[in-house]
Design a protein around this motif. Structure first.
Motif, PDB file in Angstrom:
ATOM      1  N   GLY A  98      -3.917   5.282   7.322  1.00  0.00           N
ATOM      2  CA  GLY A  98      -3.964   6.065   8.561  1.00  0.00           C
ATOM      3  C   GLY A  98      -3.242   7.396   8.430  1.00  0.00           C
ATOM      4  O   GLY A  98      -2.818   7.984   9.423  1.00  0.00           O
ATOM      5  N   LEU A  99      -3.101   7.887   7.193  1.00  0.00           N
ATOM      6  CA  LEU A  99      -2.373   9.145   6.987  1.00  0.00           C
ATOM      7  C   LEU A  99      -3.311  10.349   6.932  1.00  0.00           C
ATOM      8  O   LEU A  99      -2.904  11.445   6.554  1.00  0.00           O
ATOM      9  N   LEU A 137      -1.518   0.570  13.295  1.00  0.00           N
ATOM     10  CA  LEU A 137      -2.089   1.327  14.414  1.00  0.00           C
ATOM     11  C   LEU A 137      -3.575   1.549  14.193  1.00  0.00           C
ATOM     12  O   LEU A 137      -4.386   1.429  15.109  1.00  0.00           O
ATOM     13  N   LYS A 138      -3.916   1.892  12.961  1.00  0.00           N
ATOM     14  CA  LYS A 138      -5.311   2.212  12.656  1.00  0.00           C
ATOM     15  C   LYS A 138      -6.197   0.974  12.676  1.00  0.00           C
ATOM     16  O   LYS A 138      -7.314   1.013  13.174  1.00  0.00           O
ATOM     17  N   HIS A 139      -5.679  -0.138  12.124  1.00  0.00           N
ATOM     18  CA  HIS A 139      -6.552  -1.278  11.874  1.00  0.00           C
ATOM     19  C   HIS A 139      -6.416  -2.410  12.881  1.00  0.00           C
ATOM     20  O   HIS A 139      -7.328  -3.200  13.035  1.00  0.00           O
ATOM     21  N   CYS A 140      -5.254  -2.539  13.494  1.00  0.00           N
ATOM     22  CA  CYS A 140      -5.021  -3.738  14.295  1.00  0.00           C
ATOM     23  C   CYS A 140      -4.935  -3.463  15.783  1.00  0.00           C
ATOM     24  O   CYS A 140      -4.825  -4.377  16.580  1.00  0.00           O
ATOM     25  N   GLN A 141      -4.961  -2.205  16.165  1.00  0.00           N
ATOM     26  CA  GLN A 141      -4.703  -1.943  17.565  1.00  0.00           C
ATOM     27  C   GLN A 141      -5.957  -1.998  18.419  1.00  0.00           C
ATOM     28  O   GLN A 141      -5.991  -2.668  19.437  1.00  0.00           O
ATOM     29  N   ASN A 142      -6.996  -1.322  17.970  1.00  0.00           N
ATOM     30  CA  ASN A 142      -8.176  -1.177  18.834  1.00  0.00           C
ATOM     31  C   ASN A 142      -8.787  -2.516  19.239  1.00  0.00           C
ATOM     32  O   ASN A 142      -9.151  -2.730  20.375  1.00  0.00           O
ATOM     33  N   TYR A 167      -5.336   8.165  -4.384  1.00  0.00           N
ATOM     34  CA  TYR A 167      -4.272   8.609  -3.471  1.00  0.00           C
ATOM     35  C   TYR A 167      -4.855   8.942  -2.107  1.00  0.00           C
ATOM     36  O   TYR A 167      -4.341   8.517  -1.062  1.00  0.00           O
ATOM     37  N   TYR A 168      -5.965   9.663  -2.128  1.00  0.00           N
ATOM     38  CA  TYR A 168      -6.609  10.064  -0.880  1.00  0.00           C
ATOM     39  C   TYR A 168      -7.115   8.847  -0.106  1.00  0.00           C
ATOM     40  O   TYR A 168      -6.898   8.725   1.102  1.00  0.00           O
ATOM     41  N   GLU A 169      -7.754   7.921  -0.810  1.00  0.00           N
ATOM     42  CA  GLU A 169      -8.325   6.747  -0.139  1.00  0.00           C
ATOM     43  C   GLU A 169      -7.239   5.844   0.437  1.00  0.00           C
ATOM     44  O   GLU A 169      -7.374   5.330   1.541  1.00  0.00           O
ATOM     45  N   ILE A 170      -6.174   5.655  -0.331  1.00  0.00           N
ATOM     46  CA  ILE A 170      -5.097   4.795   0.186  1.00  0.00           C
ATOM     47  C   ILE A 170      -4.417   5.472   1.378  1.00  0.00           C
ATOM     48  O   ILE A 170      -4.071   4.824   2.362  1.00  0.00           O
ATOM     49  N   GLY A 171      -4.278   6.780   1.296  1.00  0.00           N
ATOM     50  CA  GLY A 171      -3.754   7.523   2.444  1.00  0.00           C
ATOM     51  C   GLY A 171      -4.608   7.293   3.684  1.00  0.00           C
ATOM     52  O   GLY A 171      -4.095   7.068   4.787  1.00  0.00           O
ATOM     53  N   LEU A 182       0.812  -1.234   0.000  1.00  0.00           N
ATOM     54  CA  LEU A 182       0.000   0.000   0.000  1.00  0.00           C
ATOM     55  C   LEU A 182       0.843   1.282   0.000  1.00  0.00           C
ATOM     56  O   LEU A 182       0.548   2.209  -0.764  1.00  0.00           O
ATOM     57  N   PRO A 183       1.879   1.365   0.846  1.00  0.00           N
ATOM     58  CA  PRO A 183       2.693   2.601   0.816  1.00  0.00           C
ATOM     59  C   PRO A 183       3.330   2.828  -0.553  1.00  0.00           C
ATOM     60  O   PRO A 183       3.576   3.971  -0.946  1.00  0.00           O
ATOM     61  N   LYS A 184       3.592   1.742  -1.272  1.00  0.00           N
ATOM     62  CA  LYS A 184       4.186   1.876  -2.599  1.00  0.00           C
ATOM     63  C   LYS A 184       3.155   2.472  -3.575  1.00  0.00           C
ATOM     64  O   LYS A 184       3.479   3.378  -4.344  1.00  0.00           O
ATOM     65  N   TYR A 185       1.912   1.985  -3.526  1.00  0.00           N
ATOM     66  CA  TYR A 185       0.855   2.604  -4.321  1.00  0.00           C
ATOM     67  C   TYR A 185       0.772   4.098  -4.005  1.00  0.00           C
ATOM     68  O   TYR A 185       0.681   4.939  -4.892  1.00  0.00           O
TER      69      TYR A 185
END
Lengths: 218, 218
Positions: free
Chosen positions: A81-82, B207-212, A73-77, A16-19
């Motif tokens: 969790g960005l 953090l976003k998906h696996c923590q809670n 870009y927005y959705e993957i961000g 995902l970070p690569k996308y």
């Protein structure tokens, strides 16, 4: 959006970070729409791989249109969790800790260093940019009082576990670990390792085993 | 020893440095012999996984004896190409490049930095430890004349590909790339990436998906 993101394989998560990075490059080039075939050419995964990966999160392409680069870009961000900021601390104010403190790109991405910590009295009180180096003995209290999300461990190996124990006591949520050890932490604390020596030794393995055969000229 | 190491999966290759590290820990504790069961407990892979991994390289354990720690450490080091030294250069003398130059553990493992390179005239001529920062325009010649094996790229993303092109022209054998780009190099040049932002974004995903779910208390 996604149904059960904890079932998604780490291989997908790590792509995902690569996308995200490639979509940013496209945006920087004012490319607003891209076919899955063209995206595949740019990023180096097959179009089918890309569709599969993105389908984990609901899928984003439209048949015959391709992908809207900005939206993707927005959705993957958001998936990464960005879409929020994180309050971080750096433990270990040696060369690596200072390099990370000085690297403003992490801050631009939303990971804001609030303080550094060290055990060396000569470093305590100094500042890297505007980030103060504090006494490691105060770290648990600092995490609690300042609602710190992420602890970045840049200590030598032998100190890393005791630092991690302190971060856990302070109720840290995640640890980015650069020390060459595998930390033991409770299951609710997320750990991501950057083991530089392991990466370097992988390179030397590849140099030894994979280079000669593909090149008779060197 | 191994028959065809190029057929070995990257997953196995990436586990080898971990074996190496754990075996070193055992040696430091004067443990000279270990059962596959006990090694499995220490390292966190199953005994069967460990046997499978090591069988790729001929296998080392003896039924009823287990593993000779010293011999296994030595053999895995040899497989990793750690039975020799490598001449390295660091390109990009910013925070990260300097941190790597200052990190003596890589040198102790046999990766010896011979020079640094930068395009910034203010940095050229300075030294980090005893490693001189030289003009990037001289890098191809330097690699050839000094028989450099590995180039470590610590430049910002936009400069990385042109640096890689220069290293390739100088006949570099391997590149350890810290810049946030995927380099295009000929097949005979080995590249190992350390993409720090991708690692950090993986952490924020987790953090976003696996923590809670695993923690109701934080």
């Amino acid at each position: 959006m996604e149904k059960d993101s904890t079932k998604i394989s780490m291989a997908v998560i790590r792509r995902l970070p690569k996308y995200h990075r490639y979509l940013k490059d496209l945006l920087d080039k004012n490319i607003t729409r891209i076919s899955s075939k063209e995206l595949s050419r740019v990023i180096g995964f097959t179009a089918s791989q890309i569709r599969q990966d993105l389908n984990n999160f609901g899928g984003f392409g439209q048949q015959g249109y391709g992908y809207n680069v900005d939206a993707l870009y927005y959705e993957i961000g958001k998936i990464l969790g960005l879409d929020r900021t994180y309050r971080t601390i750096i433990v270990g104010a040696g060369n690596l800790g200072q390099a990370i403190a000085n690297y403003t790109n992490f801050e631009k991405a939303g990971f804001v260093p609030k303080a550094m910590f060290d055990m060396n009295p000569k470093l305590i009180g100094l500042k890297i940019r505007d980030i103060e180096i504090k006494d490691i003995d105060t770290v648990e209290e600092y995490i609690k009082e300042n609602n710190i999300d992420i602890g970045i461990i840049c200590t030598p190996g032998p100190q890393a576990q005791s630092v991690a124990d302190r971060l856990v006591k302070g109720k840290i949520k995640g640890i980015w670990n650069f020390a060459p050890v595998d930390l033991k932490v409770p299951a609710h604390v997320v750990v991501e390792n950057v083991h530089l020596s392991e990466s370097l030794f992988t390179l030397s393995f590849l140099l030894k085993h994979c280079q000669n055969e593909s090149s008779g000229t060197l």
